[in-house]
Scaffold this motif. Structure first.
Motif, PDB file in Angstrom:
ATOM      1  N   ALA A 279       0.834  -1.202   0.000  1.00 56.12           N
ATOM      2  CA  ALA A 279       0.000   0.000   0.000  1.00 56.12           C
ATOM      3  C   ALA A 279       0.870   1.254   0.000  1.00 56.12           C
ATOM      4  O   ALA A 279       0.551   2.258  -0.645  1.00 56.12           O
ATOM      5  N   LEU A 280       1.977   1.165   0.730  1.00 63.42           N
ATOM      6  CA  LEU A 280       2.848   2.338   0.825  1.00 63.42           C
ATOM      7  C   LEU A 280       3.528   2.641  -0.507  1.00 63.42           C
ATOM      8  O   LEU A 280       3.656   3.802  -0.901  1.00 63.42           O
ATOM      9  N   GLY A 281       3.954   1.607  -1.196  1.00 65.00           N
ATOM     10  CA  GLY A 281       4.683   1.795  -2.453  1.00 65.00           C
ATOM     11  C   GLY A 281       3.975   2.699  -3.441  1.00 65.00           C
ATOM     12  O   GLY A 281       4.507   3.762  -3.805  1.00 65.00           O
ATOM     13  N   PRO A 282       2.774   2.311  -3.872  1.00 65.79           N
ATOM     14  CA  PRO A 282       2.057   3.148  -4.829  1.00 65.79           C
ATOM     15  C   PRO A 282       1.805   4.559  -4.308  1.00 65.79           C
ATOM     16  O   PRO A 282       1.864   5.516  -5.084  1.00 65.79           O
ATOM     17  N   ALA A 283       1.545   4.674  -3.022  1.00 66.62           N
ATOM     18  CA  ALA A 283       1.294   6.000  -2.461  1.00 66.62           C
ATOM     19  C   ALA A 283       2.544   6.866  -2.578  1.00 66.62           C
ATOM     20  O   ALA A 283       2.466   8.047  -2.925  1.00 66.62           O
ATOM     21  N   LEU A 284       3.690   6.275  -2.295  1.00 68.90           N
ATOM     22  CA  LEU A 284       4.936   7.026  -2.426  1.00 68.90           C
ATOM     23  C   LEU A 284       5.139   7.490  -3.866  1.00 68.90           C
ATOM     24  O   LEU A 284       5.521   8.636  -4.115  1.00 68.90           O
ATOM     25  N   VAL A 285       4.888   6.590  -4.781  1.00 73.27           N
ATOM     26  CA  VAL A 285       5.049   6.946  -6.190  1.00 73.27           C
ATOM     27  C   VAL A 285       4.123   8.099  -6.561  1.00 73.27           C
ATOM     28  O   VAL A 285       4.531   9.079  -7.192  1.00 73.27           O
ATOM     29  N   ALA A 286       2.875   7.989  -6.131  1.00 74.85           N
ATOM     30  CA  ALA A 286       1.901   9.030  -6.455  1.00 74.85           C
ATOM     31  C   ALA A 286       2.330  10.375  -5.884  1.00 74.85           C
ATOM     32  O   ALA A 286       2.326  11.398  -6.575  1.00 74.85           O
ATOM     33  N   VAL A 287       2.720  10.357  -4.639  1.00 68.82           N
ATOM     34  CA  VAL A 287       3.119  11.612  -4.006  1.00 68.82           C
ATOM     35  C   VAL A 287       4.396  12.154  -4.659  1.00 68.82           C
ATOM     36  O   VAL A 287       4.530  13.357  -4.884  1.00 68.82           O
ATOM     37  N   HIS A 288       5.277  11.249  -4.969  1.00 68.22           N
ATOM     38  CA  HIS A 288       6.499  11.686  -5.645  1.00 68.22           C
ATOM     39  C   HIS A 288       6.182  12.375  -6.964  1.00 68.22           C
ATOM     40  O   HIS A 288       6.641  13.486  -7.235  1.00 68.22           O
ATOM     41  N   ASP A 289       5.380  11.720  -7.763  1.00 72.07           N
ATOM     42  CA  ASP A 289       5.042  12.283  -9.067  1.00 72.07           C
ATOM     43  C   ASP A 289       4.296  13.610  -8.919  1.00 72.07           C
ATOM     44  O   ASP A 289       4.626  14.604  -9.561  1.00 72.07           O
ATOM     45  N   GLY A 290       3.286  13.589  -8.069  1.00 71.35           N
ATOM     46  CA  GLY A 290       2.450  14.775  -7.922  1.00 71.35           C
ATOM     47  C   GLY A 290       3.212  15.979  -7.404  1.00 71.35           C
ATOM     48  O   GLY A 290       2.991  17.107  -7.851  1.00 71.35           O
ATOM     49  N   THR A 291       4.111  15.749  -6.461  1.00 68.75           N
ATOM     50  CA  THR A 291       4.844  16.882  -5.894  1.00 68.75           C
ATOM     51  C   THR A 291       6.010  17.309  -6.779  1.00 68.75           C
ATOM     52  O   THR A 291       6.423  18.455  -6.733  1.00 68.75           O
ATOM     53  N   SER A 292       6.502  16.384  -7.574  1.00 68.08           N
ATOM     54  CA  SER A 292       7.613  16.739  -8.456  1.00 68.08           C
ATOM     55  C   SER A 292       7.210  17.866  -9.399  1.00 68.08           C
ATOM     56  O   SER A 292       7.952  18.838  -9.582  1.00 68.08           O
ATOM     57  N   VAL A 293       6.051  17.732 -10.012  1.00 68.00           N
ATOM     58  CA  VAL A 293       5.584  18.792 -10.905  1.00 68.00           C
ATOM     59  C   VAL A 293       5.564  20.117 -10.181  1.00 68.00           C
ATOM     60  O   VAL A 293       6.038  21.122 -10.697  1.00 68.00           O
ATOM     61  N   GLN A 294       4.970  20.108  -9.006  1.00 62.83           N
ATOM     62  CA  GLN A 294       4.852  21.365  -8.274  1.00 62.83           C
ATOM     63  C   GLN A 294       6.208  21.987  -8.010  1.00 62.83           C
ATOM     64  O   GLN A 294       6.397  23.191  -8.178  1.00 62.83           O
ATOM     65  N   CYS A 295       7.164  21.153  -7.641  1.00 63.39           N
ATOM     66  CA  CYS A 295       8.499  21.663  -7.367  1.00 63.39           C
ATOM     67  C   CYS A 295       9.154  22.213  -8.624  1.00 63.39           C
ATOM     68  O   CYS A 295       9.847  23.230  -8.594  1.00 63.39           O
ATOM     69  N   LEU A 296       8.919  21.561  -9.731  1.00 62.52           N
ATOM     70  CA  LEU A 296       9.573  21.987 -10.964  1.00 62.52           C
ATOM     71  C   LEU A 296       8.899  23.221 -11.555  1.00 62.52           C
ATOM     72  O   LEU A 296       9.540  24.009 -12.260  1.00 62.52           O
ATOM     73  N   ILE A 297       7.610  23.369 -11.269  1.00 62.76           N
ATOM     74  CA  ILE A 297       6.915  24.544 -11.797  1.00 62.76           C
ATOM     75  C   ILE A 297       7.300  25.790 -11.021  1.00 62.76           C
ATOM     76  O   ILE A 297       7.338  26.880 -11.563  1.00 62.76           O
ATOM     77  N   GLU A 298       7.592  25.594  -9.741  1.00 62.80           N
ATOM     78  CA  GLU A 298       8.056  26.745  -8.950  1.00 62.80           C
ATOM     79  C   GLU A 298       9.433  26.426  -8.365  1.00 62.80           C
ATOM     80  O   GLU A 298       9.573  26.244  -7.154  1.00 62.80           O
ATOM     81  N   PRO A 299      10.433  26.398  -9.216  1.00 60.20           N
ATOM     82  CA  PRO A 299      11.753  25.915  -8.783  1.00 60.20           C
ATOM     83  C   PRO A 299      12.395  26.784  -7.706  1.00 60.20           C
ATOM     84  O   PRO A 299      13.285  26.325  -7.005  1.00 60.20           O
ATOM     85  N   ASP A 300      11.929  28.026  -7.572  1.00 57.68           N
ATOM     86  CA  ASP A 300      12.558  28.910  -6.592  1.00 57.68           C
ATOM     87  C   ASP A 300      11.755  29.021  -5.302  1.00 57.68           C
ATOM     88  O   ASP A 300      12.104  29.797  -4.416  1.00 57.68           O
ATOM     89  N   ASN A 301      10.691  28.250  -5.225  1.00 57.84           N
ATOM     90  CA  ASN A 301       9.825  28.354  -4.063  1.00 57.84           C
ATOM     91  C   ASN A 301      10.162  27.249  -3.061  1.00 57.84           C
ATOM     92  O   ASN A 301       9.795  26.097  -3.239  1.00 57.84           O
ATOM     93  N   ALA A 302      10.862  27.642  -2.023  1.00 51.52           N
ATOM     94  CA  ALA A 302      11.301  26.656  -1.034  1.00 51.52           C
ATOM     95  C   ALA A 302      10.122  26.024  -0.315  1.00 51.52           C
ATOM     96  O   ALA A 302      10.196  24.874   0.117  1.00 51.52           O
ATOM     97  N   ALA A 303       9.038  26.774  -0.189  1.00 52.12           N
ATOM     98  CA  ALA A 303       7.879  26.266   0.541  1.00 52.12           C
ATOM     99  C   ALA A 303       7.323  25.009  -0.123  1.00 52.12           C
ATOM    100  O   ALA A 303       6.873  24.083   0.548  1.00 52.12           O
ATOM    101  N   VAL A 304       7.373  24.978  -1.440  1.00 51.70           N
ATOM    102  CA  VAL A 304       6.856  23.816  -2.144  1.00 51.70           C
ATOM    103  C   VAL A 304       7.664  22.576  -1.778  1.00 51.70           C
ATOM    104  O   VAL A 304       7.109  21.502  -1.516  1.00 51.70           O
ATOM    105  N   LEU A 305       8.966  22.730  -1.757  1.00 49.38           N
ATOM    106  CA  LEU A 305       9.833  21.613  -1.380  1.00 49.38           C
ATOM    107  C   LEU A 305       9.519  21.159   0.046  1.00 49.38           C
ATOM    108  O   LEU A 305       9.483  19.956   0.333  1.00 49.38           O
TER     109      LEU A 305
END
Lengths: 193, 193
Positions: free
Chosen positions: B136-162
């Motif tokens: 159960a944890l595996g897929p959730a990690l993948v989902a969160v990883h993917d979902g948050t990666s976009v956010q981080c890359l769209i606002e690369p200078d926003n530390a809060a996102v990280l």
DNA sequence: TGTATCCGATACAGCTCTGTATCGGAAGGG
DNA sequence: CCCTTCCGATACAGAGCTGTATCGGATACA
């Protein structure tokens, strides 16, 4: 939609015009690029989806009594649209290349969160839950939504994936809310110390 | 990489060959399509990243004492690569159109989870945490990883996102683990009733 | 050394897309 | 009623890509 059929990257001005029934001349006198056209389309559809969802969530009566039911209720109204996901994901990836587009995307997400969170908070309040920090829950919901959407679309026949998606949302919302009428300081959300 | 510069959809056989220094003849005698080529590249890179990460996580000594530190430690080794994300996201979207490709993608994710979870479980064990249900944890990690990666890359200078990304991972892992030596049944993960 | 096989470079023919420039006609303002 | 402005259809010239077919050379094997 040509974008969905061919993929955004493989779509040409010619194809789009042919299918939409206007000429390339018309296109070039209204837009300078497919980017511009797509942003316009997205803008429109995004607002539609948002107001549809808001309308659905504020309709009388929302038959939910538990947090889990609330989550399921919301998810039932969020379309898991293969084609639309495909196109937006591709465009988002494309947008990463361009600082200006990045900013547009960031603002769009912000606007969506700002528009939706009040409705969600109201719904959660009706099941006895108060959101601790909407500004933290919003982005997390978006991330989980995006991340799990791919998984669901990649395995469209796997009910377990959908289930895990719901579980993940429930977990997230639970952690970001407290019993209504409870002091915030009792159970602070897990944040970087 | 041409795929990153132009986007996968806008890349042509010609461009790829020119930049890679071989001729189109060579390409067509080794692959039948860009899909095929890209899958091969991805396969290779995916395995590299996986073994790199595993090596990093099992190196002596991993200086982590808390769950949060463990999460940060792992995240520090997961590259947040703009170009790579862009290309894989686009290809994933593209793959949704094709049942065969969908299956390939699903298997890839499964394989990644299967390969990584043991290492992660070992790391978590070292900070006194046992994973309740790795599946159960595996897929959730993948989902969160993917979902948050976009956010981080769209606002690369926003530390809060990280920051929010890390928080979300901590939340997720916390909910899916228990104190080591604790009976599972005491704190079951929030699952559909 | 001769032969079979394979790989990859080149050539070919055709198609599609691009962006602009030109031109006709419709709508709107005076 | 005329003039202006704008929109969109058509034409044009050029460029790039596709997939295949052909051919030369290298490698392997006997």
């Amino acid at each position: 939609m040509v974008f969905a059929r061919e993929g955004f990257g493989r779509s040409t001005v010619e194809q789009v015009c042919e299918q939409a029934g206007f000429t390339r001349g018309a296109f070039y006198s209204n837009f300078t690029s497919l980017d511009e056209l797509f942003l316009a389309i997205w803008e429109q559809r995004s607002e539609e989806m948002q107001s549809d969802l808001a309308a659905f969530l504020t309709q009388e009566p929302p038959p939910v009594t538990s947090l889990r039911e609330a989550v399921e209720h919301v998810l039932s109204a969020v379309p898991l649209d293969d084609e639309w996901y495909r196109v937006t994901a591709e465009f988002t990836a494309h947008a990463l290349r361009n600082p200006a587009l990045r900013r547009v995307m960031a603002q769009r997400e912000e606007r969506i969160e700002a528009g939706l969170m009040p409705t969600l908070e109201a719904l959660l309040a009706r099941v006895g839950r108060r959101v601790i920090d909407p500004a933290a829950l919003g982005p997390a919901l978006v991330a989980v939504h995006d991340g799990t959407s791919v998984q669901c679309l990649i395995e469209p026949d796997n009910a377990a994936v959908l289930q895990r998606r719901t579980d993940l949302f429930v977990l997230l919302v639970t952690a970001h809310t407290v019993e209504a009428d409870t002091d915030v300081t009792h159970t602070p959300p897990e944040e970087t110390p």
